[in-house]
Design a protein around this motif. Structure first.
Motif, PDB file in Angstrom:
ATOM      1  N   TRP A 190      10.733  16.760 -13.751  1.00 22.40           N
ATOM      2  CA  TRP A 190      10.085  15.453 -14.163  1.00 22.40           C
ATOM      3  C   TRP A 190      11.200  14.549 -14.157  1.00 22.40           C
ATOM      4  CZ3 TRP A 190       5.213  15.982 -13.664  1.00 22.40           C
ATOM      5  CH2 TRP A 190       4.619  17.259 -14.031  1.00 22.40           C
ATOM      6  N   THR A 191      10.972  13.195 -13.472  1.00 22.62           N
ATOM      7  CA  THR A 191      12.101  12.583 -13.420  1.00 22.62           C
ATOM      8  C   THR A 191      11.794  11.087 -13.978  1.00 22.62           C
ATOM      9  OG1 THR A 191      10.787  11.527 -11.350  1.00 22.62           O
ATOM     10  CG2 THR A 191      12.636  13.505 -11.084  1.00 22.62           C
ATOM     11  N   GLY A 192      10.880  10.776 -14.566  1.00 22.76           N
ATOM     12  CA  GLY A 192      10.659   9.511 -15.096  1.00 22.76           C
ATOM     13  C   GLY A 192       9.360   9.238 -15.561  1.00 22.76           C
ATOM     14  N   TRP A 193       9.281   8.179 -16.406  1.00 22.23           N
ATOM     15  CA  TRP A 193       7.683   7.919 -16.926  1.00 22.23           C
ATOM     16  C   TRP A 193       7.503   6.381 -16.773  1.00 22.23           C
ATOM     17  CZ3 TRP A 193       6.004   4.886 -20.872  1.00 22.23           C
ATOM     18  CH2 TRP A 193       7.031   4.162 -21.821  1.00 22.23           C
ATOM     19  N   GLY A 194       6.277   5.745 -16.821  1.00 24.80           N
ATOM     20  CA  GLY A 194       6.134   4.593 -16.709  1.00 24.80           C
ATOM     21  C   GLY A 194       4.570   3.992 -17.529  1.00 24.80           C
ATOM     22  N   ILE A 195       4.190   2.931 -17.339  1.00 26.48           N
ATOM     23  CA  ILE A 195       3.129   2.194 -17.632  1.00 26.48           C
ATOM     24  C   ILE A 195       2.740   1.354 -16.667  1.00 26.48           C
ATOM     25  CG2 ILE A 195       1.763   0.782 -19.102  1.00 26.48           C
ATOM     26  CD1 ILE A 195       3.388   2.020 -21.413  1.00 26.48           C
ATOM     27  N   SER A 196       1.827   1.214 -15.979  1.00 27.09           N
ATOM     28  CA  SER A 196       1.495   0.410 -14.680  1.00 27.09           C
ATOM     29  C   SER A 196       0.496  -0.968 -15.352  1.00 27.09           C
ATOM     30  CB  SER A 196       0.568   1.367 -13.675  1.00 27.09           C
ATOM     31  OG  SER A 196      -0.697   1.732 -14.094  1.00 27.09           O
TER      32      SER A 196
END
Length: 356
Positions: A190-196
Motif C-alpha cells: 500500500w503506497t498512499g491514500w487520498g480523498i477525491s
C-alpha cells in the motif's frame, strides 16, 4: 494507595509506551469474503460476537476512488448489499474482552483488574504509522496539499506491507465534509491514500466558499514499524517472524463504536440539478478529539440497481457540532434507489494513545 495490576514500559524520554490499563483496538480475526453478484448476500461468520464490531474494506484500487458495499451485521452473520463479485476484506474487531483460549499463539498477555489486554498474533493492536494535517477549500492557495482539484493525496514514505489496507482516521478543527476516499497500491504494498472530493459542500451548510476545512489525520496498521537505531522498546514477533507489536509505537485506541445501522434519514434531501443528496445522521461522541474511520464511510457506494450504480457518499461534521455525524448519498433523479441512506457503513471513533 490503590493496587495496580499489569505492565507499564517507558522510553528514554520517560514517556509511557505500554500501559496494560489501556485497551487499544484489537483484531480477533481477518478474513475475506467474495460476492456472488446478488444484491443481498449473507455470510455465516461465527466469530462475530454480540460485542464485536466489523470493518468491511476494499482490496482493489480504482482511479481516484474506491467503492464499497453497504455492510450490516448481527451476531454470527454478515450482510453485504451490492458487493458485486469482488473479494472483500473483513476485520472482526473487539475491545479486548475475549478469553485467553487460543493455542499456538505468539506474544504477550496480561490482565489488569478485569481489563483484558492482549498483544499476540491474533489479538493485534493498531500502530500509528503516519499522521499529518492539511486544508481543503474551493479555491487553492499556496501551501495547500491539494494535488487534484478539490482533493488531497499523501504518498507513504515507506509502503505498508500488510495484506489488508491500512486504516485512515480523519478529524478537523471544526467543519468537515469529505468523500471519494481511496488507498493506492495493492495487498502487500500500500503506497498512499487520498480523498477525491472535498471543499465543494460549503454552500449546502451556509458557509462561505472561501472558508477552509482544517483537517488532521492518522494512518494505522496491524504491522509494527521497524525500530529506529538506539530506541528503547519491547518488540514482539509472530510465528512467521512478522512484527506484531513494538512498545514505542503510538497506538490507535478505541473510543466508541456505533451499532452498525445507527444512521437514520433526517432532513430534506439536497437538490442539485439532476441529482439530489439524501440526508441521514447518527449520534456521535460529542468530542472534538475523536477521529472517525474513513475507509468505508467516505468511499463511494455501490447500489447496483441503477444505471449509475456507483454513487458519491459524503459527510462528516457540521460546524460546532460533534453530537452527530452527518452523511449524504448522491442519487440521480431518475434512479429507482430513491432515498438510499448511509446505513451499514462500517466506522468507529478512535484517538491516538499519545499526542501526535
Amino acid at each position: 494507595m490503590v493496587d495496580i495490576y499489569g505492565l507499564m514500559t517507558r522510553d528514554e524520554s520517560n514517556r509511557i509506551t505500554l500501559d496494560t490499563s489501556v485497551t487499544p483496538i484489537r483484531s480477533l480475526k481477518m478474513l475475506t469474503v467474495t460476492g456472488d453478484g446478488s444484491y443481498n448476500q449473507y455470510f455465516s461468520l461465527p466469530d462475530i460476537k454480540a460485542n464485536s464490531f466489523v470493518v468491511v474494506d476494499s482490496l482493489f484500487v480504482t482511479t481516484g476512488s474506491n467503492w464499497s458495499p453497504q455492510a450490516f451485521w448481527t451476531e454470527g452473520q454478515l450482510h453485504l448489499r451490492g458487493a458485486g463479485t469482488r473479494q472483500w476484506q473483513v476485520m472482526i474487531l473487539s475491545n479486548g474482552t475475549e478469553p485467553f483460549s487460543a493455542i499456538g499463539e505468539y506474544g504477550l498477555r496480561s490482565k489488569n483488574n478485569g481489563i483484558l489486554n492482549q498483544v499476540d498474533s491474533v489479538n493485534r493492536v493498531l500502530a500509528i504509522w503516519y499522521s499529518g494535517s492539511f486544508e481543503f477549500g474551493v479555491y487553492w492557495r499556496p501551501g495547500m496539499r491539494a494535488e487534484i482539484s478539490g482533493g488531497f493525496y499523501y504518498s507513504f514514505p515507506e509502503p505498508v506491507t500488510t495484506f489488508e489496507r491500512p486504516l485512515v482516521f480523519l478529524n478537523a478543527e471544526d467543519y468537515m465534509m469529505v468523500s471519494g476516499f481511496y488507498v493506492t497500491g495493492q495487498p502487500g504494498n500500500w503506497t498512499g491514500w487520498g480523498i477525491s472530493h472535498a471543499g465543494i459542500y460549503y454552500q449546502y451548510h451556509g458557509l462561505p466558499v472561501s472558508d477552509y476545512m482544517k483537517m488532521k489525520w492518522f494512518l494505522a496498521s496491524y504491522q509494527a514499524r521497524i525500530s529506529a537505531a538506539g530506541s528503547y522498546d519491547v518488540l514482539l514477533r509472530g510465528g512467521s517472524g512478522n512484527r506484531i507489536f513494538k512498545s514505542t509505537d503510538n497506538l490507535a485506541l478505541l473510543n466508541s463504536q456505533p451499532s452498525n445501522n445507527s444512521f437514520y434519514n433526517d432532513g430534506e434531501p439536497i437538490e442539485a440539478g439532476a441529482t439530489y443528496h439524501s440526508s441521514s445522521r447518527m449520534p456521535w461522541t460529542s468530542s472534538f478529539g475523536d477521529y472517525v474511520l474513513a475507509n468505508a464511510l467516505f468511499s463511494h457506494t455501490n447500489i447496483q440497481q441503477t444505471q449509475n450504480p456507483i454513487i458519491i457518499n459524503w459527510g462528516g461534521f457540521l460546524p460546532g457540532n460533534r453530537s452527530i455525524i452527518k452523511m449524504y448519498a448522491q442519487n440521480y433523479a431518475n434512479s429507482p434507489a430513491t432515498g438510499i441512506s448511509a446505513n451499514g457503513r462500517t466506522l468507529f471513533a478512535a484517538r491516538p494513545m499519545r499526542n501526535l
